[in-house]
Motif scaffolding. Structure first.
Motif, PDB file in Angstrom:
ATOM      1  N   ILE A  27       0.843  -1.201   0.000  1.00 40.26           N
ATOM      2  CA  ILE A  27       0.000   0.000   0.000  1.00 40.26           C
ATOM      3  C   ILE A  27       0.876   1.247   0.000  1.00 40.26           C
ATOM      4  O   ILE A  27       1.755   1.399   0.847  1.00 40.26           O
ATOM      5  N   GLU A  28       0.652   2.109  -0.944  1.00 38.78           N
ATOM      6  CA  GLU A  28       1.421   3.342  -1.046  1.00 38.78           C
ATOM      7  C   GLU A  28       1.169   4.234   0.179  1.00 38.78           C
ATOM      8  O   GLU A  28       0.017   4.526   0.511  1.00 38.78           O
ATOM      9  N   PRO A  29       2.231   4.682   0.855  1.00 38.57           N
ATOM     10  CA  PRO A  29       2.049   5.543   2.042  1.00 38.57           C
ATOM     11  C   PRO A  29       1.281   6.825   1.737  1.00 38.57           C
ATOM     12  O   PRO A  29       0.629   7.387   2.610  1.00 38.57           O
ATOM     13  N   SER A  30       1.371   7.288   0.491  1.00 38.61           N
ATOM     14  CA  SER A  30       0.706   8.534   0.117  1.00 38.61           C
ATOM     15  C   SER A  30      -0.768   8.357  -0.217  1.00 38.61           C
ATOM     16  O   SER A  30      -1.482   9.337  -0.464  1.00 38.61           O
ATOM     17  N   ASP A  31      -1.224   7.107  -0.210  1.00 37.14           N
ATOM     18  CA  ASP A  31      -2.614   6.825  -0.576  1.00 37.14           C
ATOM     19  C   ASP A  31      -3.515   7.043   0.640  1.00 37.14           C
ATOM     20  O   ASP A  31      -3.686   6.150   1.470  1.00 37.14           O
ATOM     21  N   ALA A  32      -4.090   8.216   0.726  1.00 41.99           N
ATOM     22  CA  ALA A  32      -4.922   8.564   1.887  1.00 41.99           C
ATOM     23  C   ALA A  32      -6.150   7.678   1.980  1.00 41.99           C
ATOM     24  O   ALA A  32      -6.624   7.364   3.079  1.00 41.99           O
ATOM     25  N   ASP A  33      -6.680   7.245   0.834  1.00 41.79           N
ATOM     26  CA  ASP A  33      -7.885   6.420   0.832  1.00 41.79           C
ATOM     27  C   ASP A  33      -7.652   5.060   1.475  1.00 41.79           C
ATOM     28  O   ASP A  33      -8.591   4.399   1.904  1.00 41.79           O
ATOM     29  N   ALA A  34      -6.387   4.621   1.518  1.00 43.09           N
ATOM     30  CA  ALA A  34      -6.090   3.290   2.047  1.00 43.09           C
ATOM     31  C   ALA A  34      -5.704   3.317   3.521  1.00 43.09           C
ATOM     32  O   ALA A  34      -5.390   2.288   4.101  1.00 43.09           O
ATOM     33  N   ASN A  35      -5.745   4.511   4.137  1.00 42.96           N
ATOM     34  CA  ASN A  35      -5.306   4.631   5.530  1.00 42.96           C
ATOM     35  C   ASN A  35      -6.106   3.740   6.473  1.00 42.96           C
ATOM     36  O   ASN A  35      -5.548   3.099   7.363  1.00 42.96           O
ATOM     37  N   GLU A  36      -7.426   3.715   6.292  1.00 41.80           N
ATOM     38  CA  GLU A  36      -8.271   2.921   7.187  1.00 41.80           C
ATOM     39  C   GLU A  36      -7.947   1.441   7.069  1.00 41.80           C
ATOM     40  O   GLU A  36      -7.848   0.725   8.063  1.00 41.80           O
ATOM     41  N   MET A  37      -7.774   0.971   5.833  1.00 34.04           N
ATOM     42  CA  MET A  37      -7.430  -0.439   5.638  1.00 34.04           C
ATOM     43  C   MET A  37      -6.067  -0.751   6.250  1.00 34.04           C
ATOM     44  O   MET A  37      -5.875  -1.779   6.895  1.00 34.04           O
ATOM     45  N   ARG A  38      -5.101   0.158   6.058  1.00 34.89           N
ATOM     46  CA  ARG A  38      -3.760  -0.065   6.609  1.00 34.89           C
ATOM     47  C   ARG A  38      -3.827  -0.177   8.129  1.00 34.89           C
ATOM     48  O   ARG A  38      -3.181  -1.040   8.732  1.00 34.89           O
ATOM     49  N   VAL A 189      -7.039  -9.398 -14.080  1.00 39.25           N
ATOM     50  CA  VAL A 189      -6.480  -8.548 -15.134  1.00 39.25           C
ATOM     51  C   VAL A 189      -6.433  -7.097 -14.677  1.00 39.25           C
ATOM     52  O   VAL A 189      -5.466  -6.364 -14.945  1.00 39.25           O
ATOM     53  N   ALA A 190      -7.448  -6.668 -13.961  1.00 39.73           N
ATOM     54  CA  ALA A 190      -7.548  -5.268 -13.534  1.00 39.73           C
ATOM     55  C   ALA A 190      -6.751  -4.967 -12.271  1.00 39.73           C
ATOM     56  O   ALA A 190      -6.333  -3.829 -12.051  1.00 39.73           O
ATOM     57  N   ILE A 191      -6.556  -5.970 -11.410  1.00 36.53           N
ATOM     58  CA  ILE A 191      -5.843  -5.772 -10.148  1.00 36.53           C
ATOM     59  C   ILE A 191      -4.380  -6.161 -10.327  1.00 36.53           C
ATOM     60  O   ILE A 191      -4.088  -7.291 -10.739  1.00 36.53           O
ATOM     61  N   PRO A 192      -3.427  -5.265 -10.037  1.00 29.75           N
ATOM     62  CA  PRO A 192      -2.006  -5.624 -10.142  1.00 29.75           C
ATOM     63  C   PRO A 192      -1.681  -6.845  -9.284  1.00 29.75           C
ATOM     64  O   PRO A 192      -2.217  -7.002  -8.184  1.00 29.75           O
ATOM     65  N   GLN A 193      -0.824  -7.702  -9.786  1.00 33.60           N
ATOM     66  CA  GLN A 193      -0.499  -8.936  -9.078  1.00 33.60           C
ATOM     67  C   GLN A 193       0.024  -8.673  -7.670  1.00 33.60           C
ATOM     68  O   GLN A 193      -0.245  -9.445  -6.743  1.00 33.60           O
ATOM     69  N   SER A 194       0.733  -7.581  -7.478  1.00 32.97           N
ATOM     70  CA  SER A 194       1.287  -7.258  -6.160  1.00 32.97           C
ATOM     71  C   SER A 194       0.199  -6.981  -5.124  1.00 32.97           C
ATOM     72  O   SER A 194       0.464  -6.997  -3.921  1.00 32.97           O
ATOM     73  N   LEU A 195      -1.025  -6.725  -5.591  1.00 32.89           N
ATOM     74  CA  LEU A 195      -2.131  -6.397  -4.690  1.00 32.89           C
ATOM     75  C   LEU A 195      -3.129  -7.538  -4.537  1.00 32.89           C
ATOM     76  O   LEU A 195      -4.134  -7.385  -3.843  1.00 32.89           O
ATOM     77  N   TRP A 196      -2.885  -8.660  -5.183  1.00 33.14           N
ATOM     78  CA  TRP A 196      -3.818  -9.782  -5.077  1.00 33.14           C
ATOM     79  C   TRP A 196      -3.988 -10.223  -3.629  1.00 33.14           C
ATOM     80  O   TRP A 196      -5.088 -10.570  -3.206  1.00 33.14           O
ATOM     81  N   GLU A 197      -2.878 -10.243  -2.890  1.00 36.58           N
ATOM     82  CA  GLU A 197      -2.940 -10.676  -1.492  1.00 36.58           C
ATOM     83  C   GLU A 197      -3.927  -9.820  -0.709  1.00 36.58           C
ATOM     84  O   GLU A 197      -4.786 -10.326   0.007  1.00 36.58           O
ATOM     85  N   GLY A 198      -3.813  -8.514  -0.847  1.00 33.89           N
ATOM     86  CA  GLY A 198      -4.719  -7.619  -0.138  1.00 33.89           C
ATOM     87  C   GLY A 198      -6.134  -7.710  -0.638  1.00 33.89           C
ATOM     88  O   GLY A 198      -7.089  -7.632   0.138  1.00 33.89           O
ATOM     89  N   ALA A 199      -6.298  -7.908  -1.937  1.00 40.44           N
ATOM     90  CA  ALA A 199      -7.634  -7.973  -2.523  1.00 40.44           C
ATOM     91  C   ALA A 199      -8.415  -9.178  -2.026  1.00 40.44           C
ATOM     92  O   ALA A 199      -9.648  -9.171  -2.053  1.00 40.44           O
ATOM     93  N   CYS A 200      -7.712 -10.199  -1.575  1.00 43.59           N
ATOM     94  CA  CYS A 200      -8.384 -11.428  -1.136  1.00 43.59           C
ATOM     95  C   CYS A 200      -8.888 -11.344   0.296  1.00 43.59           C
ATOM     96  O   CYS A 200      -9.664 -12.183   0.733  1.00 43.59           O
ATOM     97  N   MET A 201      -8.417 -10.337   1.035  1.00 45.58           N
ATOM     98  CA  MET A 201      -8.872 -10.156   2.415  1.00 45.58           C
ATOM     99  C   MET A 201     -10.187  -9.385   2.433  1.00 45.58           C
ATOM    100  O   MET A 201     -10.448  -8.570   1.553  1.00 45.58           O
ATOM    101  N   LEU A 202     -10.993  -9.636   3.448  1.00 44.46           N
ATOM    102  CA  LEU A 202     -12.281  -8.950   3.540  1.00 44.46           C
ATOM    103  C   LEU A 202     -12.088  -7.439   3.534  1.00 44.46           C
ATOM    104  O   LEU A 202     -12.824  -6.709   2.865  1.00 44.46           O
ATOM    105  N   ASP A 203     -11.082  -6.951   4.260  1.00 40.98           N
ATOM    106  CA  ASP A 203     -10.828  -5.515   4.298  1.00 40.98           C
ATOM    107  C   ASP A 203     -10.316  -4.985   2.963  1.00 40.98           C
ATOM    108  O   ASP A 203     -10.418  -3.789   2.689  1.00 40.98           O
TER     109      ASP A 203
END
Length: 346
Positions: A27-38, A189-203
């Protein structure tokens, strides 16, 4: 060498912790939208680290992946003769709750805790020791190999399956916690492979997946090839019992009403062996879904007589708060009223 269940539990939790840490780093540190998930992931990681400092004991069975791939498939008994179940009564609800209370102590011995709900099985379906073996079994079956579009519930026990399905290039439809914010699409295809792990979690579903309405899914003009769910318990005929929220039955009813699934669509339950009853104990109600395949860490059970049973939505039995809380349910009702989809049940 003897099997050490405590070591197996620690290994499972260490693997889970490593996946969470990997997702936090992605998760990019600059991504404010992802703060809650982080923040939530960091709390979950801290909780796992704390638990790993203690000695965990549990009963478990040692089974290899090779055994999971080669163990013969067993056949379940013939389907229950109750072809037209009635709406769920107070007595049926009471009996189902008794079954849950009977299962929970057994499940507690093999379940992995949730960062929010701990071991409160009324609130979630837990991951369990050996879930990776059950998932490995499913991936050897034709219904998985041939599937291109899968519905997989957001249960903790299926996080590994969602990840494996993305790795295998399958398109996934899943849902938010108790359907409160509807369906989400996970597209490898739409989700970068590096983010698959996070995408699989409920959060991570809402962060990395794409919110889709029922009409969006219908516009894709693709049928769902297989549905997979976790459960609190399942009986010898393949009838499920969940936490009591009815989310899988409801999602299945919505998808059936929209003709995205049919009685020919396979349904699979992935559970621990301790969650399978050899007795026909489940009181059925309209909308209850039957699973033709049950997979545990040690065995695969298939039903011997035909398609899985499902149907539409019994609207008159829905609690008012369900219509208020679940946008997809309101959308389905509106589409019926405007003639966009056919009514299945009154």
């Amino acid at each position: 060498m003897s099997f050490d269940p405590s070591a197996a539990f620690r290994a499972a939790m260490e693997e889970q912790l490593a996946r969470i840490d990997q997702t936090i780093k992605a998760i990019e540190p600059s991504d404010a939208d992802a703060n809650e998930m982080r923040k939530r992931l960091e709390v979950q990681a801290d909780d796992l680290r704390r638990r790993l400092k203690t000695t965990i004991t549990t009963r478990a069975t040692s089974t290899s992946i090779a055994a999971a791939e080669t163990t013969p498939v067993s056949t379940l008994p013939a389907a229950s003769p109750r072809l037209m179940p009635t709406s769920e009564s107070d007595e049926a609800s009471r009996l189902k709750e008794e079954i849950r209370v009977e299962i929970w102590p057994r499940l507690r011995k093999v379940a992995l805790p949730d960062s929010r709900f701990d071991y409160d099985f009324k609130s979630f379906i837990p991951d369990f020791l050996g879930s990776s073996l059950a998932i490995a079994r499913l991936t050897t079956l034709t219904i998985y190999k041939e599937a291109q579009f899968m519905f997989i519930t957001a249960d903790n026990s299926l996080e590994g399956l969602r990840r494996r399905a993305l790795q295998d290039g399958k398109l996934l439809l899943t849902m938010t916690y108790r359907m409160r914010r509807g369906f989400y699409l996970l597209d490898p295809v739409a989700i970068p492979q590096s983010l698959w792990e996070g995408a699989c979690m409920l959060d991570g579903v809402e962060r990395f997946g794409r919110a889709v309405s029922l009409s969006n899914v219908m516009a894709m003009q693709r049928k769902i090839d297989v549905m997979v769910t976790g459960a609190t318990g399942v009986d010898c005929f393949g009838w499920l019992i969940g936490t009591g929220s009815g989310c899988f039955d409801l999602a299945s009813g919505i998808l059936y009403t929209a003709s995205l699934v049919s009685d020919q669509t396979p349904s699979v339950a992935i559970v621990h062996d301790c969650q399978v009853s050899e007795e026909d104990y489940l009181p059925l109600a309209i909308g209850d879904v039957h699973c033709g395949t049950i997979i545990t860490p040690s065995r695969t059970l298939t039903h011997e007589n035909g398609p899985d049973t499902r149907g539409g939505i019994e609207w008159k039995d829905l609690a008012d708060e369900m219509m208020e809380d679940i946008p997809t349910l309101r959308e389905a009702k509106s589409m019926i009223e405007t003639g966009q989809i056919d009514q299945v049940w009154a």
